[in-house]
Design a protein around this motif. Structure first.
Motif, PDB file in Angstrom:
ATOM      1  N   GLN A  18       0.826  -1.208   0.000  1.00 34.48           N
ATOM      2  CA  GLN A  18       0.000   0.000   0.000  1.00 34.48           C
ATOM      3  C   GLN A  18       0.861   1.259   0.000  1.00 34.48           C
ATOM      4  N   ILE A  19       1.961   1.258   0.756  1.00 36.93           N
ATOM      5  CA  ILE A  19       2.862   2.415   0.771  1.00 36.93           C
ATOM      6  C   ILE A  19       3.459   2.641  -0.607  1.00 36.93           C
ATOM      7  N   LEU A  20       3.947   1.588  -1.236  1.00 33.06           N
ATOM      8  CA  LEU A  20       4.547   1.740  -2.562  1.00 33.06           C
ATOM      9  C   LEU A  20       3.525   2.190  -3.599  1.00 33.06           C
ATOM     10  N   LYS A  21       2.300   1.715  -3.465  1.00 34.21           N
ATOM     11  CA  LYS A  21       1.240   2.173  -4.375  1.00 34.21           C
ATOM     12  C   LYS A  21       0.910   3.643  -4.126  1.00 34.21           C
ATOM     13  N   LEU A  22       0.870   4.067  -2.855  1.00 33.50           N
ATOM     14  CA  LEU A  22       0.622   5.481  -2.547  1.00 33.50           C
ATOM     15  C   LEU A  22       1.702   6.376  -3.132  1.00 33.50           C
ATOM     16  N   LEU A  23       2.941   5.880  -3.138  1.00 31.63           N
ATOM     17  CA  LEU A  23       4.045   6.663  -3.688  1.00 31.63           C
ATOM     18  C   LEU A  23       4.117   6.572  -5.208  1.00 31.63           C
ATOM     19  N   ASN A  24       3.246   5.734  -5.789  1.00 24.98           N
ATOM     20  CA  ASN A  24       3.140   5.617  -7.241  1.00 24.98           C
ATOM     21  C   ASN A  24       4.473   5.265  -7.897  1.00 24.98           C
ATOM     22  N   VAL A  25       5.149   4.267  -7.316  1.00 23.97           N
ATOM     23  CA  VAL A  25       6.414   3.810  -7.888  1.00 23.97           C
ATOM     24  C   VAL A  25       6.227   2.409  -8.459  1.00 23.97           C
ATOM     25  N   PHE A  60      19.263  -3.805   0.060  1.00 30.39           N
ATOM     26  CA  PHE A  60      18.276  -4.049   1.099  1.00 30.39           C
ATOM     27  C   PHE A  60      17.990  -2.757   1.859  1.00 30.39           C
ATOM     28  N   PHE A  61      16.715  -2.395   1.969  1.00 28.76           N
ATOM     29  CA  PHE A  61      16.308  -1.179   2.675  1.00 28.76           C
ATOM     30  C   PHE A  61      15.810  -1.498   4.078  1.00 28.76           C
ATOM     31  N   GLY A  62      14.960  -2.509   4.206  1.00 23.24           N
ATOM     32  CA  GLY A  62      14.440  -2.881   5.518  1.00 23.24           C
ATOM     33  C   GLY A  62      13.140  -3.635   5.402  1.00 23.24           C
ATOM     34  N   GLY A  63      12.569  -3.895   6.548  1.00 20.00           N
ATOM     35  CA  GLY A  63      11.293  -4.584   6.619  1.00 20.00           C
ATOM     36  C   GLY A  63      10.146  -3.601   6.715  1.00 20.00           C
ATOM     37  N   CYS A  64       9.007  -4.094   7.114  1.00 17.76           N
ATOM     38  CA  CYS A  64       7.801  -3.277   7.176  1.00 17.76           C
ATOM     39  C   CYS A  64       7.961  -2.107   8.134  1.00 17.76           C
ATOM     40  N   ALA A  70      10.108   5.287   7.448  1.00 14.23           N
ATOM     41  CA  ALA A  70      10.705   6.083   6.373  1.00 14.23           C
ATOM     42  C   ALA A  70       9.632   6.772   5.535  1.00 14.23           C
ATOM     43  N   TYR A  71       8.499   6.116   5.384  1.00 18.44           N
ATOM     44  CA  TYR A  71       7.375   6.733   4.661  1.00 18.44           C
ATOM     45  C   TYR A  71       6.847   7.929   5.439  1.00 18.44           C
ATOM     46  N   LYS A  72       6.642   7.753   6.729  1.00 21.36           N
ATOM     47  CA  LYS A  72       6.106   8.832   7.571  1.00 21.36           C
ATOM     48  C   LYS A  72       7.032  10.040   7.596  1.00 21.36           C
ATOM     49  N   GLN A  77      10.186   8.457   0.229  1.00 17.82           N
ATOM     50  CA  GLN A  77       9.835   9.148  -1.013  1.00 17.82           C
ATOM     51  C   GLN A  77      11.067   9.814  -1.623  1.00 17.82           C
ATOM     52  N   GLU A  78      11.874  10.468  -0.796  1.00 14.36           N
ATOM     53  CA  GLU A  78      13.086  11.119  -1.302  1.00 14.36           C
ATOM     54  C   GLU A  78      14.040  10.100  -1.929  1.00 14.36           C
ATOM     55  N   LEU A  79      14.248   8.987  -1.243  1.00 18.39           N
ATOM     56  CA  LEU A  79      15.141   7.960  -1.756  1.00 18.39           C
ATOM     57  C   LEU A  79      14.634   7.380  -3.064  1.00 18.39           C
ATOM     58  N   LEU A  80      13.345   7.092  -3.129  1.00 18.82           N
ATOM     59  CA  LEU A  80      12.778   6.545  -4.356  1.00 18.82           C
ATOM     60  C   LEU A  80      12.852   7.535  -5.511  1.00 18.82           C
ATOM     61  N   GLU A  81      12.614   8.812  -5.234  1.00 17.01           N
ATOM     62  CA  GLU A  81      12.708   9.825  -6.289  1.00 17.01           C
ATOM     63  C   GLU A  81      14.148   9.902  -6.819  1.00 17.01           C
TER      64      GLU A  81
END
Length: 86
Positions: A18-25, A60-64, A70-72, A77-81
């Motif tokens: 759900q987080i990855l979908k919210l970030l649209n990646v 590897f970034f991490g688990g849930c 990191a999302y909060k 988002q910065e890393l993915l961008e």
């Protein structure tokens, strides 16, 4: 992860999806429930005992729990961008 992005099979996997979908990646998933060898190998490779495990650009970034924090904070988002622009 446990399951797939279309059918997560645990709450933690669903949260990360759900987080990855919210970030649209764009992202892909591997269902570790289908392959015990892969499941054990990923635990050893990442030195992380639980799933889901998030990898960004092969690292590897991490688990849930780490993904949620990191999302909060906006860090995810910065890393993915940055990764998507590379």
């Amino acid at each position: 992860m446990k399951g797939t992005k279309d059918f997560p099979q645990c709450g933690f996997s669903n949260t990360v999806v759900q987080i990855l979908k919210l970030l649209n990646v764009p992202f892909e998933t591997l269902n570790i429930l289908e392959n015990e060898f892969l499941r054990q190998a990923l635990k050893e490779y990442s030195n992380w005992p639980t799933f889901p495990q998030l990898y960004i650009d092969g690292e590897f970034f991490g688990g849930c729990d780490i993904t949620v924090e990191a999302y909060k904070s906006g860090e995810l988002q910065e890393l993915l961008e940055k990764t998507m622009c590379s």
